[in-house]
Design an enzyme around this catalytic site. Sequence first.
Site, PDB file in Angstrom:
ATOM      1  N   GLY A  69      -5.637  -6.995   0.865  1.00 38.55           N
ATOM      2  CA  GLY A  69      -6.151  -5.977   1.784  1.00 38.55           C
ATOM      3  C   GLY A  69      -5.283  -4.745   1.764  1.00 38.55           C
ATOM      4  O   GLY A  69      -4.730  -4.380   0.724  1.00 38.55           O
ATOM      5  N   GLU A  70      -5.184  -4.069   2.908  1.00 34.51           N
ATOM      6  CA  GLU A  70      -4.350  -2.869   3.082  1.00 34.51           C
ATOM      7  C   GLU A  70      -4.890  -1.645   2.342  1.00 34.51           C
ATOM      8  O   GLU A  70      -4.310  -0.574   2.411  1.00 34.51           O
ATOM      9  CB  GLU A  70      -2.898  -3.099   2.624  1.00 34.51           C
ATOM     10  CG  GLU A  70      -2.161  -4.215   3.307  1.00 34.51           C
ATOM     11  CD  GLU A  70      -0.743  -4.401   2.786  1.00 34.51           C
ATOM     12  OE1 GLU A  70      -0.289  -3.586   1.947  1.00 34.51           O
ATOM     13  OE2 GLU A  70      -0.071  -5.357   3.224  1.00 34.51           O
ATOM     14  N   GLY A  71      -5.959  -1.789   1.565  1.00 35.53           N
ATOM     15  CA  GLY A  71      -6.392  -0.709   0.689  1.00 35.53           C
ATOM     16  C   GLY A  71      -5.722  -0.756  -0.667  1.00 35.53           C
ATOM     17  O   GLY A  71      -5.815   0.187  -1.460  1.00 35.53           O
ATOM     18  N   ILE A  93       0.825  -1.210   0.000  1.00 38.84           N
ATOM     19  CA  ILE A  93       0.000   0.000   0.000  1.00 38.84           C
ATOM     20  C   ILE A  93       0.857   1.258   0.000  1.00 38.84           C
ATOM     21  O   ILE A  93       0.482   2.277  -0.584  1.00 38.84           O
ATOM     22  CB  ILE A  93      -1.003  -0.012   1.179  1.00 38.84           C
ATOM     23  CG1 ILE A  93      -2.007   1.137   1.047  1.00 38.84           C
ATOM     24  CG2 ILE A  93      -0.301   0.038   2.526  1.00 38.84           C
ATOM     25  CD1 ILE A  93      -2.800   1.139  -0.242  1.00 38.84           C
TER      26      ILE A  93
END
Length: 343
Positions: A310-312, A93
């Site tokens: 995930g993580e954006g 990210i």
Amino acid sequence: MIAFNIERPDQSTLDDIQHKIDFKTKPLGALGDLEKLAEKLCLIQQTLEPALRNPNIIVFAADHGIAESGVSKYPQEVTYQMVLNFVYGGAAINVFSRQHGIELNIVDAGVKGDFVDVPLVINQKIAQGTRNFAIEPAMSIADAELAIQKGADLVNQIAAKGCNVIGFGEMGIANTSSASVIMHKITGLPLLNCVGKGTGLDDEQLASKTQVLQNALAKHVANSPIEILNTFGGFEIAQMVGAILQAAANKMILLVDGFITTSALLIAQAIHPAVIDYCIFCHQGDENGHKGMLEYLNAKAILKLNMRLGEGSGVALAYPIIQSAVNFMNEMASFESAGVSSH
């Protein structure tokens, strides 16, 4: 719980938006889904000239007591270690946010361990991880409501700095277990359709994880959105619920990431259905249940890259496409201005 005033965008400008799109120098509908994206951005902002200002991603991190029941391939310490990786700029990210000029905020929503002398971590810790919902509710309703409030307050602080487009990511070992159960409870889909391999479980480990979650469901009665959240959720999911609701109340463009973030959205839209009108779905993740979540929400994602990080990360990768939708609305010539015949 705090009240959120979320209004559906006024649809009366839709014809004007569509006219502007249709009279750009291109065949009708030739930009496909980019046109639908531009239309939604214009509706959210109630303008024919949309603008993206100070884009932000908030990564909420927290630990989950359900990890003690062996539902994850990785130990809980990884949550703490990954938060430090975010701070030091070494995670995916970080790379993608830097590439696209997106400000990144890292939040300790409930990680086991304290980030002493790490000023870049925003301290919104509710507790040192949730309790194990295989045994007892993950958190109290009061803690769930406090987490929602903290998520909402942070979004307001970021909005006050001029941000009008915001996305959310997360980090939390075992949080796919929370997300799977939330999905099952909100959508009514069979648990088997909701549970996936998370960080890379094999078939035997997946079967064990599913059984743990099935047993946990049998133990608890939780029906309202807040009860589902406090019984099975995580502090990062709860803070995302508040962040999502506040972003919609602020009429911000809300960029939705993968499986865990969408589980928070499922709770948020069960509380306030109008929140969906502010959401841009950035990618369809590779975790088993995410496709079903998107179908339940009648949502189509911009990207499908078979990611499950995930993580954006999906938000950051989709952002340039969202910029392109804005730019063609604002910069592409019309037939009239270019002197091109439209017939």
